[in-house]
Scaffold this motif. Structure first.
Motif, short mmCIF file in Angstrom:
data_model
loop_
_atom_site.label_atom_id
_atom_site.label_comp_id
_atom_site.label_asym_id
_atom_site.label_seq_id
_atom_site.Cartn_x
_atom_site.Cartn_y
_atom_site.Cartn_z
N SER A 2 17.80 11.76 -16.94
CA SER A 2 16.80 11.26 -16.00
C SER A 2 16.00 10.15 -16.66
O SER A 2 15.82 10.14 -17.88
CB SER A 2 15.88 12.43 -15.63
OG SER A 2 14.66 11.98 -15.12
N ASP A 4 12.95 9.85 -16.49
CA ASP A 4 11.70 10.45 -16.97
C ASP A 4 11.91 11.23 -18.25
O ASP A 4 10.97 11.75 -18.82
CB ASP A 4 11.13 11.38 -15.90
CG ASP A 4 10.75 10.62 -14.64
OD1 ASP A 4 10.43 9.43 -14.74
OD2 ASP A 4 10.77 11.24 -13.57
N ARG A 5 13.16 11.35 -18.69
CA ARG A 5 13.47 12.10 -19.90
C ARG A 5 14.11 11.19 -20.93
O ARG A 5 14.82 10.26 -20.60
CB ARG A 5 14.44 13.25 -19.59
CG ARG A 5 13.83 14.33 -18.76
CD ARG A 5 14.76 15.51 -18.68
NE ARG A 5 14.36 16.35 -17.57
CZ ARG A 5 15.18 17.02 -16.82
NH1 ARG A 5 16.48 16.97 -17.04
NH2 ARG A 5 14.74 17.76 -15.84
N ARG A 38 8.48 21.98 -23.15
CA ARG A 38 9.76 22.17 -22.46
C ARG A 38 10.78 21.16 -22.97
O ARG A 38 10.47 20.00 -23.14
CB ARG A 38 9.58 21.97 -20.96
CG ARG A 38 8.58 22.91 -20.37
CD ARG A 38 8.76 23.12 -18.89
NE ARG A 38 7.79 24.00 -18.29
CZ ARG A 38 7.53 25.25 -18.62
NH1 ARG A 38 8.16 25.79 -19.59
NH2 ARG A 38 6.63 25.98 -18.00
N TYR A 40 15.17 20.12 -22.54
CA TYR A 40 16.30 20.22 -21.62
C TYR A 40 17.60 20.02 -22.39
O TYR A 40 17.72 19.09 -23.18
CB TYR A 40 16.18 19.14 -20.53
CG TYR A 40 14.90 19.28 -19.74
CD1 TYR A 40 14.87 19.98 -18.55
CD2 TYR A 40 13.71 18.72 -20.21
CE1 TYR A 40 13.68 20.12 -17.84
CE2 TYR A 40 12.53 18.86 -19.51
CZ TYR A 40 12.52 19.56 -18.32
OH TYR A 40 11.34 19.71 -17.63
N GLU A 45 16.41 23.64 -18.21
CA GLU A 45 15.08 23.62 -18.83
C GLU A 45 14.89 24.86 -19.70
O GLU A 45 15.24 25.97 -19.30
CB GLU A 45 14.02 23.60 -17.73
CG GLU A 45 12.60 23.57 -18.24
CD GLU A 45 11.59 23.54 -17.11
OE1 GLU A 45 10.65 24.34 -17.16
OE2 GLU A 45 11.74 22.70 -16.19
N GLU A 80 16.82 16.83 -24.59
CA GLU A 80 15.95 15.86 -23.94
C GLU A 80 14.56 16.45 -23.76
O GLU A 80 14.38 17.66 -23.72
CB GLU A 80 16.50 15.48 -22.56
CG GLU A 80 17.84 14.82 -22.60
CD GLU A 80 18.38 14.53 -21.20
OE1 GLU A 80 17.92 15.16 -20.22
OE2 GLU A 80 19.25 13.67 -21.09
N ALA A 81 13.58 15.55 -23.62
CA ALA A 81 12.20 15.94 -23.33
C ALA A 81 11.65 14.99 -22.28
O ALA A 81 12.12 13.85 -22.15
CB ALA A 81 11.34 15.88 -24.59
N ASN A 82 10.68 15.46 -21.53
CA ASN A 82 10.00 14.59 -20.58
C ASN A 82 9.24 13.52 -21.35
O ASN A 82 8.53 13.83 -22.31
CB ASN A 82 9.04 15.39 -19.69
CG ASN A 82 9.79 16.24 -18.69
OD1 ASN A 82 10.79 15.82 -18.13
ND2 ASN A 82 9.31 17.45 -18.49
N ARG A 83 9.38 12.29 -20.92
CA ARG A 83 8.71 11.17 -21.58
C ARG A 83 7.20 11.41 -21.69
O ARG A 83 6.58 11.14 -22.71
CB ARG A 83 8.99 9.88 -20.82
CG ARG A 83 8.32 8.65 -21.43
CD ARG A 83 8.52 7.44 -20.55
NE ARG A 83 9.83 6.86 -20.70
CZ ARG A 83 10.13 5.92 -21.60
NH1 ARG A 83 9.24 5.47 -22.42
NH2 ARG A 83 11.35 5.44 -21.65
N LYS A 84 6.60 11.95 -20.63
CA LYS A 84 5.14 12.15 -20.61
C LYS A 84 4.67 13.17 -21.65
O LYS A 84 3.51 13.17 -22.03
CB LYS A 84 4.66 12.54 -19.22
CG LYS A 84 5.16 13.88 -18.73
CD LYS A 84 4.64 14.18 -17.33
CE LYS A 84 5.21 15.43 -16.72
NZ LYS A 84 5.11 16.63 -17.48
N ASP A 85 5.58 14.01 -22.14
CA ASP A 85 5.22 15.02 -23.14
C ASP A 85 5.32 14.49 -24.56
O ASP A 85 4.91 15.17 -25.50
CB ASP A 85 6.12 16.24 -23.00
CG ASP A 85 5.93 16.97 -21.69
OD1 ASP A 85 4.85 16.82 -21.07
OD2 ASP A 85 6.86 17.69 -21.27
#
Length: 166
Positions: A2, A4-5, A38, A40, A45, A80-85
Motif C-alpha cells: 500500500s 500508506d505502508r 502494528r 504487516y 496485520e 511493512e509498517a504504516n508510514r504514519k507510525d
C-alpha cells in the motif's frame, strides 16, 4: 504494498522457541521499530508485542506468532509498517519508497533517467532507467546536489556523476 505502508524489514529466521523473529531492518536503526504498534506481513496485520534492536537487526515478538513453527512460516517475508507510525527520516535521509520514480537531472536541467531501485549500503547505489538502458551510480560525496521529494527530482553533478556511474 500500500502507498500508506513502507517495507521496513525482512524476516531472516525464527529466534528461539517462543515465536520471536529475527529481521534485517531497512531503516537507519532497529530502534526506529520500537514505537511501531502494528506490522504487516503478506498483508496480514500483527500487533507488536516487543522489539529489541541490535544495529540493523531486530528481534520482534508478534501477537499471533506463538512458537517457532509459526515464526518459521514467516521466513523470507517482507515486513511493512504504516508510514504514519514511522519517524521522519533525519535531514539528508529519505525512505527508499520516496526516491523510486524520481527524475535524475544534471544541474543544467538535462534529464539522466528515472530511479528504478536503490540499494542501501555504506555508499548507496542508485539504479536508473534511461533511454539507453539501465545505469547505476553510487551516492559518493559530491554526486547528489539536491533531493526534492515533492517534485520527485534528484539533481546530480554532471562531472561527479560521470566519474561514478556505470
Amino acid at each position: 504494498m500500500s502507498e500508506d505502508r513502507l517495507a521496513v524489514a525482512s524476516v531472516l529466521k525464527p529466534q528461539g522457541i517462543c515465536g520471536e523473529i529475527k529481521a534485517k531492518v531497512y531503516l537507519d536503526s532497529a530502534e526506529d521499530l520500537k514505537k511501531v504498534k502494528r506490522l504487516y506481513i503478506d498483508g496480514r496485520e500483527y500487533e507488536v508485542l516487543h522489539v529489541r534492536g541490535d544495529g540493523d537487526m531486530a528481534y520482534i515478538s508478534l501477537k499471533g506468532v506463538p512458537d517457532r513453527n509459526a515464526a518459521e512460516l514467516l521466513r523470507g517475508k517482507e515486513i511493512e509498517a504504516n508510514r504514519k507510525d514511522l519517524p521522519e527520516p533525519p535531514d539528508g535521509s529519505y525512505y527508499i519508497a520516496d526516491l523510486l520514480g524520481c527524475e535524475v537531472v544534471y544541474e543544467s536541467g538535462e534529464t539522466v533517467g528515472t530511479v528504478s531501485s536503490v540499494i542501501p549500503s555504506r555508499t548507496t547505489i542508485y539504479y536508473l532507467d534511461t533511454p539507453k538502458g539501465e545505469l547505476s551510480f553510487v551516492a559518493a560525496e559530491g554526486v547528489i546536489l539536491d533531493v526534492d521529494i515533492r517534485e520527485k527530482r534528484i539533481t546530480v553533478s554532471k562531472k561527479r556523476f560521470k566519474e561514478v556511474s556505470v
